[in-house]
Design an enzyme around this catalytic site. Structure first.
Site: not given
Length: 183
Positions: A53, A61, A106
């Protein structure tokens, strides 16, 4: 213009990344190798299950709709991911300096191309991501202000900030102009 800290991070990431394979680098603070783009702020490190990330930025998104300067809707999340793909380039190799891990496990990192360009900063400067001020330590604020002033990327039309969009806020009826406006 990058400051000395960014230059040193980039140099360290590149030197370590140039000699490490993805499996070895995943154990330390530098993660290097080919990446596959998931969306405008997330990648997968090839040969691993590691998701990266991008630190301090937030991109639309995948299903998020924005409006261009003329009011026409477009899938800005898809456009942001396409831009990250172009930034990473054909060879897809990055060196990423791990800053943290998020609640999903992440790796949260600042990632650099072999030429030293931070893709995090470039995404904000080009207007295809916003500074995630809650997590960015302010490092992309100037780039965002310049992108907004120049009407680059998302700032060339209207959009709902990605964090608000995830919470359910949409452009009015996702059909009318609204949200943040560039310029």
């Amino acid at each position: 213009m990058p400051d000395l800290r960014h230059i040193l991070l980039c140099f360290t990431a590149f030197v370590i990344g140039a000699t490490a394979n993805p499996a070895e680098s995943a154990r330390g603070g530098i993660h290097a190798g080919r990446v596959a783009i998931v969306d405008g702020d997330t990648m997968i490190l090839a040969g691993t299950a590691a998701r990266i990330r991008l630190y301090g930025i937030d991109a639309p998104e995948g299903r998020q709709r924005c409006r261009d300067a003329g009011g026409a809707p477009y899938l800005c999340g898809a456009r942001s991911a396409e831009h990250l793909h172009r930034l990473v380039g054909r060879n897809g190799r990055l060196s990423c300096v791990e800053m943290d891990r998020d609640r999903y496990g992440r790796i949260v990192a600042e990632c650099f191309r072999p030429d030293g360009v931070s893709v995090n900063a470039a995404m904000v400067a080009d207007g295809w991501a916003v500074e995630y001020a809650r997590y960015s330590d302010g490092r992309y604020g100037r780039a965002e202000r310049e992108a907004r002033r120049a009407g680059r990327g998302l700032w060339g039309g209207h959009f709902t900030p990605p964090a608000e969009w995830r919470r359910g806020t949409r452009l009015p009826a996702e059909a009318n102009a609204g949200g943040l406006k560039g310029g």
